[in-house]
Scaffold this motif. Structure first.
Motif, PDB file in Angstrom:
ATOM      1  N   ASP A 125     -13.782   6.512 -14.074  1.00 25.68           N
ATOM      2  CA  ASP A 125     -14.091   7.868 -13.607  1.00 25.68           C
ATOM      3  C   ASP A 125     -15.455   8.313 -14.121  1.00 25.68           C
ATOM      4  OD1 ASP A 125     -11.668   8.078 -12.277  1.00 25.68           O
ATOM      5  OD2 ASP A 125     -10.666   9.149 -13.905  1.00 25.68           O
ATOM      6  N   GLY A 126     -15.781   7.892 -15.344  1.00 21.57           N
ATOM      7  CA  GLY A 126     -17.015   8.325 -15.976  1.00 21.57           C
ATOM      8  C   GLY A 126     -18.275   7.725 -15.386  1.00 21.57           C
ATOM      9  N   ILE A 127     -18.140   6.682 -14.562  1.00 20.73           N
ATOM     10  CA  ILE A 127     -19.334   6.081 -13.949  1.00 20.73           C
ATOM     11  C   ILE A 127     -19.370   6.333 -12.438  1.00 20.73           C
ATOM     12  CG2 ILE A 127     -19.499   4.296 -15.727  1.00 20.73           C
ATOM     13  CD1 ILE A 127     -18.357   2.304 -13.633  1.00 20.73           C
ATOM     14  N   GLY A 128     -18.545   7.280 -11.983  1.00 22.74           N
ATOM     15  CA  GLY A 128     -18.595   7.651 -10.574  1.00 22.74           C
ATOM     16  C   GLY A 128     -17.735   6.811  -9.660  1.00 22.74           C
ATOM     17  N   ALA A 129     -16.845   5.981 -10.215  1.00 25.67           N
ATOM     18  CA  ALA A 129     -15.924   5.217  -9.374  1.00 25.67           C
ATOM     19  C   ALA A 129     -14.925   6.171  -8.732  1.00 25.67           C
ATOM     20  CB  ALA A 129     -15.203   4.161 -10.196  1.00 25.67           C
ATOM     21  N   ARG A 130     -14.489   5.842  -7.500  1.00 30.56           N
ATOM     22  CA  ARG A 130     -13.589   6.726  -6.762  1.00 30.56           C
ATOM     23  C   ARG A 130     -12.296   5.998  -6.419  1.00 30.56           C
ATOM     24  NH1 ARG A 130     -17.957   6.544  -3.715  1.00 30.56           N
ATOM     25  NH2 ARG A 130     -16.778   5.885  -1.875  1.00 30.56           N
ATOM     26  N   PRO A 131     -11.145   6.598  -6.737  1.00 26.00           N
ATOM     27  CA  PRO A 131      -9.888   5.983  -6.290  1.00 26.00           C
ATOM     28  C   PRO A 131      -9.766   6.098  -4.776  1.00 26.00           C
ATOM     29  CG  PRO A 131      -9.481   8.129  -7.324  1.00 26.00           C
ATOM     30  CD  PRO A 131     -10.937   7.839  -7.501  1.00 26.00           C
ATOM     31  N   MET A 132      -9.565   4.966  -4.111  1.00 27.92           N
ATOM     32  CA  MET A 132      -9.518   4.944  -2.647  1.00 27.92           C
ATOM     33  C   MET A 132      -8.097   4.816  -2.109  1.00 27.92           C
ATOM     34  SD  MET A 132     -12.646   5.335  -1.863  1.00 27.92           S
ATOM     35  CE  MET A 132     -12.684   4.892  -0.117  1.00 27.92           C
ATOM     36  N   SER A 133      -7.237   4.181  -2.885  1.00 29.05           N
ATOM     37  CA  SER A 133      -5.863   3.995  -2.440  1.00 29.05           C
ATOM     38  C   SER A 133      -5.014   3.628  -3.644  1.00 29.05           C
ATOM     39  CB  SER A 133      -5.762   2.885  -1.378  1.00 29.05           C
ATOM     40  OG  SER A 133      -6.187   1.632  -1.911  1.00 29.05           O
ATOM     41  N   SER A 134      -3.711   3.553  -3.442  1.00 31.84           N
ATOM     42  CA  SER A 134      -2.815   3.133  -4.523  1.00 31.84           C
ATOM     43  C   SER A 134      -1.845   2.088  -3.998  1.00 31.84           C
ATOM     44  CB  SER A 134      -2.054   4.329  -5.093  1.00 31.84           C
ATOM     45  OG  SER A 134      -1.334   5.010  -4.080  1.00 31.84           O
ATOM     46  N   ASN A 135      -1.543   1.136  -4.840  1.00 29.86           N
ATOM     47  CA  ASN A 135      -0.599   0.077  -4.522  1.00 29.86           C
ATOM     48  C   ASN A 135       0.647   0.217  -5.393  1.00 29.86           C
ATOM     49  OD1 ASN A 135      -2.379  -1.202  -2.670  1.00 29.86           O
ATOM     50  ND2 ASN A 135      -3.440  -2.180  -4.379  1.00 29.86           N
ATOM     51  N   LEU A 136       1.777  -0.090  -4.805  1.00 28.55           N
ATOM     52  CA  LEU A 136       3.026  -0.106  -5.542  1.00 28.55           C
ATOM     53  C   LEU A 136       3.490  -1.541  -5.728  1.00 28.55           C
ATOM     54  CD1 LEU A 136       5.005   2.744  -3.714  1.00 28.55           C
ATOM     55  CD2 LEU A 136       3.761   2.899  -5.879  1.00 28.55           C
ATOM     56  N   GLU A 137       3.876  -1.887  -6.942  1.00 30.43           N
ATOM     57  CA  GLU A 137       4.545  -3.169  -7.190  1.00 30.43           C
ATOM     58  C   GLU A 137       6.031  -2.881  -7.290  1.00 30.43           C
ATOM     59  OE1 GLU A 137       4.910  -5.811 -10.984  1.00 30.43           O
ATOM     60  OE2 GLU A 137       2.972  -6.282 -10.029  1.00 30.43           O
ATOM     61  N   LEU A 138       6.810  -3.553  -6.450  1.00 27.75           N
ATOM     62  CA  LEU A 138       8.251  -3.368  -6.443  1.00 27.75           C
ATOM     63  C   LEU A 138       8.943  -4.638  -6.910  1.00 27.75           C
ATOM     64  CD1 LEU A 138       7.025  -1.923  -3.581  1.00 27.75           C
ATOM     65  CD2 LEU A 138       9.302  -0.964  -3.657  1.00 27.75           C
ATOM     66  N   VAL A 139      10.150  -4.498  -7.462  1.00 27.22           N
ATOM     67  CA  VAL A 139      10.864  -5.636  -7.996  1.00 27.22           C
ATOM     68  C   VAL A 139      12.339  -5.533  -7.604  1.00 27.22           C
ATOM     69  CG1 VAL A 139      11.325  -4.478 -10.209  1.00 27.22           C
ATOM     70  CG2 VAL A 139      11.346  -6.978 -10.100  1.00 27.22           C
TER      71      VAL A 139
ATOM     72  N   ASP B  68       0.862  -1.173   0.000  1.00 24.25           N
ATOM     73  CA  ASP B  68       0.000   0.000   0.000  1.00 24.25           C
ATOM     74  C   ASP B  68       0.901   1.226   0.000  1.00 24.25           C
ATOM     75  OD1 ASP B  68      -1.666   2.160   0.644  1.00 24.25           O
ATOM     76  OD2 ASP B  68      -2.922   0.962   1.973  1.00 24.25           O
ATOM     77  N   GLU B  69       0.725   2.110  -0.974  1.00 20.93           N
ATOM     78  CA  GLU B  69       1.617   3.262  -1.073  1.00 20.93           C
ATOM     79  C   GLU B  69       1.582   4.128   0.181  1.00 20.93           C
ATOM     80  OE1 GLU B  69       2.976   6.610  -4.371  1.00 20.93           O
ATOM     81  OE2 GLU B  69       1.049   5.578  -4.599  1.00 20.93           O
ATOM     82  N   ALA B  70       0.472   4.081   0.924  1.00 24.07           N
ATOM     83  CA  ALA B  70       0.374   4.871   2.152  1.00 24.07           C
ATOM     84  C   ALA B  70       1.250   4.310   3.271  1.00 24.07           C
ATOM     85  CB  ALA B  70      -1.080   4.938   2.615  1.00 24.07           C
ATOM     86  N   ASP B  71       1.667   3.055   3.136  1.00 25.05           N
ATOM     87  CA  ASP B  71       2.520   2.436   4.157  1.00 25.05           C
ATOM     88  C   ASP B  71       3.970   2.803   3.860  1.00 25.05           C
ATOM     89  OD1 ASP B  71       3.852   0.830   5.990  1.00 25.05           O
ATOM     90  OD2 ASP B  71       2.432  -0.828   5.781  1.00 25.05           O
ATOM     91  N   VAL B  72       4.362   3.967   4.309  1.00 28.28           N
ATOM     92  CA  VAL B  72       5.689   4.497   3.994  1.00 28.28           C
ATOM     93  C   VAL B  72       6.790   3.638   4.602  1.00 28.28           C
ATOM     94  CG1 VAL B  72       7.200   6.502   4.256  1.00 28.28           C
ATOM     95  CG2 VAL B  72       4.761   6.830   3.807  1.00 28.28           C
TER      96      VAL B  72
END
Length: 263
Positions: free
Chosen positions: A248-262, A79-83
């Motif tokens: 976005d056009g149907i009212g969906a809301r971004p709630m969080s972002s995930n990072l994939e790391l390698v 979770d990108e919020a988990d710094v």
């Protein structure tokens, strides 16, 4: 099993990492488990790792042991919020590969604006569980080949639902399709584990920009709404402008972002 001592720096005790099973590790400090590591192959064949640790010393020691014993490349998702967790993986040599936005998607057609949406002329929507399996597999293969030739299939949302080895279909009953009398043009996959997740929506390259994806979404969300489900979830790669615009056009809301790391 393997053990190696590591002085945590937080006390006079050493952090000892032990491989307790295939692709499973424990970190112990003063005979207490202070961290756990796990590695697992995703359905796409990539090896993903995860660590749950009480402190940075245990995390770093687990990461060191796992990286030493596992074949590269290794992947993880945070979770990108988990710094703090992101920083831990960066210390272990992982770099950011991609970012996905997690959307919560309303199902009520009065909210989405999809109530009157129909497929284009000559196209029908075949509900989940009613698709011809051979035609579905042919469509899935064709779409995967088209994506692989352009942005690459690994740019698509991660496939986390198990499936038989070598099979690209999670389960035929999870797919609704857009069809003509002779072939399938597009598909949508909805899988419910803890909550309904739109794992894939795709249309053949030559059939795009006709409203087929929107019709598939209208059907899938309408079905969920009819069963009493108020919302679904999906992930969208940050570079996929078409998918972002669709949701976005149907009212969906971004709630969080995930990072994939390698690494």
């Amino acid at each position: 099993m393997s053990t190696r001592p590591f002085t945590s720096g937080l006390s006079d005790n050493a952090v000892i990492v032990t491989r307790v099973a295939d692709r499973q590790w424990h970190a112990l400090e003063d005979d207490l488990v202070v961290g756990r590591g796990h590695a697992q192959h995703r359905p796409d064949g990539r090896l993903f790792v995860s660590i749950d640790a009480w402190n940075d010393a245990a995390f770093d020691r687990l990461a060191e042991a796992m990286v030493a014993e596992l074949p590269a490349p290794l992947y993880t998702v945070v979770d990108e919020a988990d710094v703090e967790l992101t920083a831990g993986w960066r210390r272990a040599g992982f770099t950011i590969r991609r970012r996905e936005w997690e959307y919560v998607v309303p199902t009520d057609p009065r909210v989405t604006g999809l109530e009157a949406v129909l497929p284009p002329a000559g196209v029908t929507i075949v509900p989940a569980g009613q698709a011809d399996e051979s035609l579905l597999r042919a469509l899935d293969r064709a779409i995967r080949d088209e994506v692989e030739e352009t942005v690459g299939w690994q740019s698509m949302p991660a496939e986390v639902i198990p499936r038989p080895a070598g099979d690209t279909i999670v389960h035929p009953s999870k797919y609704a399709v857009a069809a003509t009398p002779h072939r399938y043009l597009g598909l949508i996959r909805v899988v419910t584990v803890k909550r309904p997740r739109i794992g894939l929506i795709a249309v053949r390259a030559g059939e795009q920009r006709r409203g087929i994806a929107r019709a598939l979404l209208a059907h899938a969300l309408g079905t969920l709404y009819g069963s009493g489900t108020a919302a679904a979830w999906t992930e969208v790669h940050e570079s996929n402008q078409a998918a972002s615009a669709l949701f976005d056009g149907i009212g969906a809301r971004p709630m969080s972002s995930n990072l994939e790391l390698v690494r």
